[in-house]
Design a protein around this motif. Structure first.
Motif, PDB file in Angstrom:
ATOM      1  N   LYS A  21      -2.891  19.123 -15.733  1.00  0.00           N
ATOM      2  CA  LYS A  21      -1.807  19.648 -16.219  1.00  0.00           C
ATOM      3  C   LYS A  21      -0.963  20.515 -14.999  1.00  0.00           C
ATOM      4  CE  LYS A  21      -3.493  23.906 -18.130  1.00  0.00           C
ATOM      5  NZ  LYS A  21      -3.927  24.763 -19.174  1.00  0.00           N
ATOM      6  N   LEU A  22       0.201  20.877 -15.377  1.00  0.00           N
ATOM      7  CA  LEU A  22       0.796  21.656 -14.584  1.00  0.00           C
ATOM      8  C   LEU A  22       0.760  23.260 -14.967  1.00  0.00           C
ATOM      9  CD1 LEU A  22       3.612  21.974 -12.768  1.00  0.00           C
ATOM     10  CD2 LEU A  22       4.946  22.047 -14.544  1.00  0.00           C
ATOM     11  N   LEU A  23       0.572  24.052 -13.640  1.00  0.00           N
ATOM     12  CA  LEU A  23       0.360  25.300 -13.970  1.00  0.00           C
ATOM     13  C   LEU A  23       1.638  26.106 -13.929  1.00  0.00           C
ATOM     14  CD1 LEU A  23      -3.069  25.802 -12.235  1.00  0.00           C
ATOM     15  CD2 LEU A  23      -2.840  25.337 -14.732  1.00  0.00           C
ATOM     16  N   GLU A  24       2.062  26.898 -14.906  1.00  0.00           N
ATOM     17  CA  GLU A  24       3.496  27.907 -14.678  1.00  0.00           C
ATOM     18  C   GLU A  24       3.042  28.991 -14.126  1.00  0.00           C
ATOM     19  OE1 GLU A  24       6.108  26.602 -15.921  1.00  0.00           O
ATOM     20  OE2 GLU A  24       5.715  24.998 -17.164  1.00  0.00           O
ATOM     21  N   PRO A  25       4.279  29.770 -13.867  1.00  0.00           N
ATOM     22  CA  PRO A  25       4.121  31.085 -13.464  1.00  0.00           C
ATOM     23  C   PRO A  25       3.285  32.097 -14.267  1.00  0.00           C
ATOM     24  CG  PRO A  25       6.333  30.265 -12.942  1.00  0.00           C
ATOM     25  CD  PRO A  25       5.537  29.302 -13.863  1.00  0.00           C
ATOM     26  N   GLY A  26       2.419  32.804 -13.576  1.00  0.00           N
ATOM     27  CA  GLY A  26       1.643  33.940 -14.409  1.00  0.00           C
ATOM     28  C   GLY A  26       0.214  33.718 -13.994  1.00  0.00           C
ATOM     29  N   VAL A  27      -0.594  34.255 -14.723  1.00  0.00           N
ATOM     30  CA  VAL A  27      -1.891  34.022 -14.624  1.00  0.00           C
ATOM     31  C   VAL A  27      -2.839  32.866 -15.270  1.00  0.00           C
ATOM     32  CG1 VAL A  27      -4.435  35.314 -15.172  1.00  0.00           C
ATOM     33  CG2 VAL A  27      -2.217  36.747 -14.408  1.00  0.00           C
ATOM     34  N   ASN A  28      -3.529  32.177 -14.424  1.00  0.00           N
ATOM     35  CA  ASN A  28      -4.126  30.835 -14.993  1.00  0.00           C
ATOM     36  C   ASN A  28      -5.540  30.950 -14.800  1.00  0.00           C
ATOM     37  OD1 ASN A  28      -1.783  28.993 -15.704  1.00  0.00           O
ATOM     38  ND2 ASN A  28      -0.859  30.201 -14.021  1.00  0.00           N
ATOM     39  N   GLU A  55       3.557   8.890  -8.703  1.00  0.00           N
ATOM     40  CA  GLU A  55       3.872   8.121  -9.865  1.00  0.00           C
ATOM     41  C   GLU A  55       2.999   8.715 -11.122  1.00  0.00           C
ATOM     42  OE1 GLU A  55       6.521   6.679 -10.146  1.00  0.00           O
ATOM     43  OE2 GLU A  55       7.109   6.242  -8.294  1.00  0.00           O
ATOM     44  N   VAL A  56       1.617   8.942 -10.915  1.00  0.00           N
ATOM     45  CA  VAL A  56       0.637   9.174 -11.909  1.00  0.00           C
ATOM     46  C   VAL A  56       0.977  10.580 -12.302  1.00  0.00           C
ATOM     47  CG1 VAL A  56      -1.756   9.912 -12.363  1.00  0.00           C
ATOM     48  CG2 VAL A  56      -1.031   7.940 -10.903  1.00  0.00           C
ATOM     49  N   LEU A  57       1.457  11.496 -11.480  1.00  0.00           N
ATOM     50  CA  LEU A  57       1.735  12.850 -11.916  1.00  0.00           C
ATOM     51  C   LEU A  57       3.154  12.963 -12.857  1.00  0.00           C
ATOM     52  CD1 LEU A  57       1.508  14.671  -8.496  1.00  0.00           C
ATOM     53  CD2 LEU A  57      -0.324  14.612 -10.405  1.00  0.00           C
ATOM     54  N   MET A  58       4.083  11.727 -12.561  1.00  0.00           N
ATOM     55  CA  MET A  58       5.364  11.738 -13.418  1.00  0.00           C
ATOM     56  C   MET A  58       5.138  11.510 -14.702  1.00  0.00           C
ATOM     57  SD  MET A  58       7.717  13.139 -11.453  1.00  0.00           S
ATOM     58  CE  MET A  58       9.311  12.133 -12.307  1.00  0.00           C
ATOM     59  N   LEU A  59       3.790  10.703 -15.026  1.00  0.00           N
ATOM     60  CA  LEU A  59       3.413  10.383 -16.433  1.00  0.00           C
ATOM     61  C   LEU A  59       3.405  11.542 -17.398  1.00  0.00           C
ATOM     62  CD1 LEU A  59       1.040   7.712 -15.666  1.00  0.00           C
ATOM     63  CD2 LEU A  59       3.330   7.336 -16.259  1.00  0.00           C
ATOM     64  N   ASP A  60       3.114  12.594 -16.715  1.00  0.00           N
ATOM     65  CA  ASP A  60       3.168  14.074 -17.559  1.00  0.00           C
ATOM     66  C   ASP A  60       4.358  14.621 -17.862  1.00  0.00           C
ATOM     67  OD1 ASP A  60       2.133  16.329 -18.704  1.00  0.00           O
ATOM     68  OD2 ASP A  60       1.696  17.263 -16.761  1.00  0.00           O
ATOM     69  N   LYS A  61       4.759  14.409 -18.999  1.00  0.00           N
ATOM     70  CA  LYS A  61       6.143  14.775 -19.371  1.00  0.00           C
ATOM     71  C   LYS A  61       6.373  16.455 -18.967  1.00  0.00           C
ATOM     72  CE  LYS A  61       6.485  11.720 -23.472  1.00  0.00           C
ATOM     73  NZ  LYS A  61       6.861  11.642 -24.835  1.00  0.00           N
ATOM     74  N   ALA A  62       5.649  17.278 -19.051  1.00  0.00           N
ATOM     75  CA  ALA A  62       5.609  18.544 -18.852  1.00  0.00           C
ATOM     76  C   ALA A  62       6.010  18.701 -17.194  1.00  0.00           C
ATOM     77  CB  ALA A  62       4.597  19.624 -19.020  1.00  0.00           C
ATOM     78  N   ALA A  64       7.189  16.232 -15.205  1.00  0.00           N
ATOM     79  CA  ALA A  64       8.457  15.026 -15.087  1.00  0.00           C
ATOM     80  C   ALA A  64       9.555  15.928 -15.511  1.00  0.00           C
ATOM     81  CB  ALA A  64       8.343  13.870 -15.656  1.00  0.00           C
ATOM     82  N   GLN A  65       9.560  16.717 -16.446  1.00  0.00           N
ATOM     83  CA  GLN A  65      10.742  17.353 -17.018  1.00  0.00           C
ATOM     84  C   GLN A  65      11.020  18.553 -15.751  1.00  0.00           C
ATOM     85  OE1 GLN A  65      10.316  19.409 -20.486  1.00  0.00           O
ATOM     86  NE2 GLN A  65       8.973  20.774 -19.704  1.00  0.00           N
ATOM     87  N   HIS A  66      10.545  19.092 -14.870  1.00  0.00           N
ATOM     88  CA  HIS A  66      10.691  19.795 -13.944  1.00  0.00           C
ATOM     89  C   HIS A  66      10.816  19.284 -12.690  1.00  0.00           C
ATOM     90  CE1 HIS A  66       9.888  23.086 -16.596  1.00  0.00           C
ATOM     91  NE2 HIS A  66       8.905  22.893 -16.563  1.00  0.00           N
ATOM     92  N   VAL A  67      10.850  17.843 -12.507  1.00  0.00           N
ATOM     93  CA  VAL A  67      10.867  17.414 -11.069  1.00  0.00           C
ATOM     94  C   VAL A  67      12.036  16.271 -11.416  1.00  0.00           C
ATOM     95  CG1 VAL A  67       9.656  15.652  -9.585  1.00  0.00           C
ATOM     96  CG2 VAL A  67       8.563  17.847 -10.711  1.00  0.00           C
ATOM     97  N   TYR A  95      11.029  10.297  -2.742  1.00  0.00           N
ATOM     98  CA  TYR A  95      10.849  11.524  -2.440  1.00  0.00           C
ATOM     99  C   TYR A  95      10.888  12.489  -3.895  1.00  0.00           C
ATOM    100  CZ  TYR A  95      12.385   9.863   1.748  1.00  0.00           C
ATOM    101  OH  TYR A  95      12.477   8.923   2.981  1.00  0.00           O
ATOM    102  N   PHE A  96      10.134  13.632  -3.887  1.00  0.00           N
ATOM    103  CA  PHE A  96      10.231  14.344  -5.329  1.00  0.00           C
ATOM    104  C   PHE A  96      10.307  15.674  -4.945  1.00  0.00           C
ATOM    105  CE2 PHE A  96       7.420  10.415  -5.685  1.00  0.00           C
ATOM    106  CZ  PHE A  96       7.701  10.301  -6.948  1.00  0.00           C
ATOM    107  N   TYR A  97      11.283  16.443  -5.864  1.00  0.00           N
ATOM    108  CA  TYR A  97      11.747  17.943  -5.704  1.00  0.00           C
ATOM    109  C   TYR A  97      11.528  18.583  -6.993  1.00  0.00           C
ATOM    110  CZ  TYR A  97      13.350  17.687  -1.087  1.00  0.00           C
ATOM    111  OH  TYR A  97      13.436  17.642   0.510  1.00  0.00           O
ATOM    112  N   PHE A  98      10.974  19.953  -7.143  1.00  0.00           N
ATOM    113  CA  PHE A  98      11.259  20.624  -8.444  1.00  0.00           C
ATOM    114  C   PHE A  98      12.605  20.811  -8.635  1.00  0.00           C
ATOM    115  CE2 PHE A  98       7.016  21.910  -7.205  1.00  0.00           C
ATOM    116  CZ  PHE A  98       6.341  21.535  -8.676  1.00  0.00           C
ATOM    117  N   ASN A  99      12.995  20.565  -9.781  1.00  0.00           N
ATOM    118  CA  ASN A  99      14.529  20.885 -10.282  1.00  0.00           C
ATOM    119  C   ASN A  99      14.501  21.992 -11.307  1.00  0.00           C
ATOM    120  OD1 ASN A  99      17.340  20.562 -10.547  1.00  0.00           O
ATOM    121  ND2 ASN A  99      17.217  18.595 -11.834  1.00  0.00           N
TER     122      ASN A  99
END
Length: 365
Positions: A21-28, A55-62, A64-67, A95-99
């Motif tokens: 999964k994607l780790l958001e800002p904060g304590v994880n 491409e595998v990472l982009m399957l995660d909607k959480a 993909a919505q930030h990239v 190429y992939f960028y956080f948006n």
């Protein structure tokens, strides 16, 4: 194990090498004992995850919505914009960028068209210099665009930009304004073997730039050679003396000769002029000697003519005085007046001056 993800970062959690999964800002929490690991990623740079398929990472909607994915096909180039400003460019690839905090967009450009038409000059100047080349066609010029050595089209005055691709784009500029061609210090033999140095100039204007560049190699050198040969051909026909007599016609004759070549060189010859004829030192010395002798002879003739005229005038005056007593007396008085004007005092011994002058004036002839 607790980790802190900053606001300008995102984290990716893996378990036994598999993305979780994607780790958001904060304590994880990350549990290495259970095979978990993480990757810390800055959000202002291209996403690069070692040993991970994006491409595998982009399957995660959480995730993909930030990239944003920038997919650049072959024959294209992508320009990435951040909040409407050019940020970077990409050649073929993915190429992939956080948006997240900035609005990231991109635009594809077909570089197979070679010429850049969809960007303003200000935007182009912000691109990396190695991506494009620039050609400027000035006023009074025409630009000939060659792609891989093949003529494509003519370009009017202005600035043009081209993508740097495997296709070689070359713009050859041709000046369509009136131009001068100078032949300086040209040594030519006359028919009597006198060596002269001639300075000659002609003016011309290119009428068909495409035909000229395509059909004539080094056209300026060819024009110089044609003018040189025309000059030699005409001057070589005459003796030195004959040439000097008709030097004023040389330019006109050579110009007519050049006009016969206008179709071969796609130029219009508009004028010509002979600037100088420079003689060798020996010939110049001889010419100066001849000129001095001629001028001396002319001076002698003039002096003799004036002497004869003066003698004839004196003879006529003497005849008049001899025939007319009154005129003779007037002439005596005239000379007496001249004497009195130029003489301050006169001393006369043994007589009276006035009586002596009276005798001169009243003496009968």
């Amino acid at each position: 194990m607790k980790i802190i993800i900053n606001q300008n970062e995102r984290g990716l959690l893996f378990k036994h090498g598999m993305y979780q999964k994607l780790l958001e800002p904060g304590v994880n929490k990350v549990r290495p004992l259970f095979g978990e690991s993480f990757v810390r990623l800055p959000i202002n740079k291209a996403i690069a995850v070692p040993h991970a398929d994006m491409e595998v990472l982009m399957l995660d909607k959480a995730f993909a919505q930030h990239v944003i994915k920038i997919d650049v096909p072959d024959g294209h180039i992508a320009v990435r914009y951040e909040d409407g400003r050019i940020a970077s460019t990409f050649t073929a690839g993915k190429y992939f960028y956080f948006n997240i905090y900035q609005n990231i967009t991109y635009k594809l450009f077909d570089i197979s068209t070679i010429e850049i038409a969809d960007l303003t000059p200000e935007q182009i100047n912000r691109l990396p210099k190695e991506l494009y080349s620039k050609a400027v066609v000035g006023e009074g010029e025409t630009g000939l665009l060659f792609l891989d050595g093949k003529f494509t089209k003519s370009l009017s005055a202005g600035a043009y930009y081209f993508w740097n691709t495997k296709t070689n784009a070359v713009v050859e500029k041709v000046d369509l304004r009136s131009q001068e061609l100078e032949i300086n210090g040209q040594e030519i033999l006359t028919s009597d073997k006198v060596s002269l140095r001639v300075n000659f100039v002609c003016t011309y204007r290119i009428t068909d730039a495409v035909k000229l560049i395509s059909g004539v190699k080094n056209y300026k050198e060819r024009l110089y050679t044609v003018t040189q040969l025309a000059l030699r051909e005409y001057i070589g026909k005459f003796r030195f003396d004959e040439l000097l007599e008709q030097k004023d016609t040389i330019a006109a004759v050579v110009l007519e000769n050049l006009k016969t070549h206008k179709d071969n060189f796609c130029v219009e010859f508009t004028g010509a002029g002979l600037k100088d004829i420079i003689l060798p030192g020996e010939i110049r010395a001889i010419m100066n000697t001849v000129l001095i002798a001629e001028k001396n002879a002319q001076a002698n003739v003039i002096a003799r003519r004036e002497e004869v005229a003066s003698t004839r005038s004196l003879l006529n005056t003497a005849k008049l005085l001899d025939e007319n007593a009154t005129l003779y007396k007037l002439k005596e008085l005239e000379y007496l007046e001249k004497i009195c004007v130029h003489v301050g005092s006169i001393s006369v011994g043994g007589g009276n001056l006035l009586s002596e002058l009276q005798k001169i004036v009243t003496a009968p002839r």
